[in-house]
Design a protein around this motif. Structure first.
Motif, PDB file in Angstrom:
ATOM      1  N   ILE A   1       0.884  -1.166   0.000  1.00 36.85           N
ATOM      2  CA  ILE A   1       0.000   0.000   0.000  1.00 36.85           C
ATOM      3  C   ILE A   1       0.919   1.212   0.000  1.00 36.85           C
ATOM      4  O   ILE A   1       1.380   1.661   1.051  1.00 36.85           O
ATOM      5  N   ASN A   2       1.228   1.699  -1.183  1.00 38.84           N
ATOM      6  CA  ASN A   2       2.208   2.778  -1.333  1.00 38.84           C
ATOM      7  C   ASN A   2       1.565   4.107  -1.656  1.00 38.84           C
ATOM      8  O   ASN A   2       0.791   4.212  -2.604  1.00 38.84           O
ATOM      9  N   LEU A   3       1.927   5.111  -0.864  1.00 36.73           N
ATOM     10  CA  LEU A   3       1.595   6.482  -1.185  1.00 36.73           C
ATOM     11  C   LEU A   3       2.683   6.975  -2.122  1.00 36.73           C
ATOM     12  O   LEU A   3       3.871   6.904  -1.797  1.00 36.73           O
ATOM     13  N   VAL A   4       2.299   7.443  -3.305  1.00 35.32           N
ATOM     14  CA  VAL A   4       3.257   7.981  -4.263  1.00 35.32           C
ATOM     15  C   VAL A   4       3.068   9.488  -4.257  1.00 35.32           C
ATOM     16  O   VAL A   4       2.045  10.007  -4.710  1.00 35.32           O
ATOM     17  N   LYS A   5       4.068  10.182  -3.703  1.00 38.06           N
ATOM     18  CA  LYS A   5       3.987  11.639  -3.583  1.00 38.06           C
ATOM     19  C   LYS A   5       4.266  12.293  -4.936  1.00 38.06           C
ATOM     20  O   LYS A   5       4.761  11.647  -5.864  1.00 38.06           O
TER      21      LYS A   5
ATOM     22  N   ILE B   1       5.968   5.611  -0.244  1.00 31.53           N
ATOM     23  CA  ILE B   1       5.935   5.300   1.183  1.00 31.53           C
ATOM     24  C   ILE B   1       4.886   4.220   1.407  1.00 31.53           C
ATOM     25  O   ILE B   1       3.730   4.399   1.034  1.00 31.53           O
ATOM     26  N   ASP B   2       5.267   3.093   1.992  1.00 33.94           N
ATOM     27  CA  ASP B   2       4.281   2.085   2.379  1.00 33.94           C
ATOM     28  C   ASP B   2       3.643   2.577   3.671  1.00 33.94           C
ATOM     29  O   ASP B   2       4.291   2.600   4.724  1.00 33.94           O
TER      30      ASP B   2
ATOM     31  N   GLU C   1       5.986   6.644   8.161  1.00 32.29           N
ATOM     32  CA  GLU C   1       5.230   7.850   8.423  1.00 32.29           C
ATOM     33  C   GLU C   1       4.904   8.575   7.135  1.00 32.29           C
ATOM     34  O   GLU C   1       5.746   8.658   6.239  1.00 32.29           O
ATOM     35  N   ILE C   2       3.706   9.091   7.034  1.00 29.90           N
ATOM     36  CA  ILE C   2       3.280   9.812   5.830  1.00 29.90           C
ATOM     37  C   ILE C   2       3.896  11.206   5.774  1.00 29.90           C
ATOM     38  O   ILE C   2       4.363  11.636   4.731  1.00 29.90           O
ATOM     39  N   ASN C   3       3.878  11.925   6.898  1.00 26.86           N
ATOM     40  CA  ASN C   3       4.459  13.277   6.978  1.00 26.86           C
ATOM     41  C   ASN C   3       4.018  14.189   5.858  1.00 26.86           C
ATOM     42  O   ASN C   3       4.773  14.531   4.959  1.00 26.86           O
ATOM     43  N   GLY C   4       2.762  14.630   5.925  1.00 25.61           N
ATOM     44  CA  GLY C   4       2.295  15.634   4.967  1.00 25.61           C
ATOM     45  C   GLY C   4       1.313  15.188   4.020  1.00 25.61           C
ATOM     46  O   GLY C   4       0.710  14.414   3.666  1.00 25.61           O
TER      47      GLY C   4
END
Length: 112
Positions: free
Chosen positions: A93-97, A103-104, A109-112
């Motif tokens: 589960i990756n957040l792609v900034k 970031i998994d 931490e997501i940080n933002g």
């Protein structure tokens, strides 16, 4: 043709142009993106995060051989969930900034 008919056609065309311009400039609805607040709340579930936690949010199916779903996130980022089955926990589960950083959210931490 009479003038009233031509004026009516011109008015109709003007209204169509105005509405088509407006529809292209609208921001995405908040219902179509995952808010950062909601993402932080979901991330707290860690390894217990499941596909079903994202029900109700529209996604793009971009997988071939694996299930890969792309969800839009507030601020222009997106979330990628991937796995072999939607009945099991996702493999990632990756957040792609917007800068390309991944970031998994289950472990970082997501940080933002």
């Amino acid at each position: 043709m009479n003038k009233k008919y031509l004026l009516g056609i011109a008015a109709l065309l003007a209204v169509m142009v105005i509405f088509s311009t407006y529809s292209h400039k609208r921001e995405p609805s908040n219902d179509n993106v995952i808010s950062l607040h909601k993402l932080h709340t979901l991330a707290q579930k860690g390894e217990h995060l499941m596909w079903s936690d994202f029900e109700g949010y529209p996604f793009e199916d971009i997988g071939s051989g694996l299930y890969i779903r792309k969800y839009e996130v507030e601020g222009g980022s997106h979330l990628l969930l991937s796995g072999g089955s939607t009945d099991l926990a996702p493999m990632s589960i990756n957040l792609v900034k917007t800068n390309g950083e991944r970031i998994d959210i289950r472990y970082e931490e997501i940080n933002g």
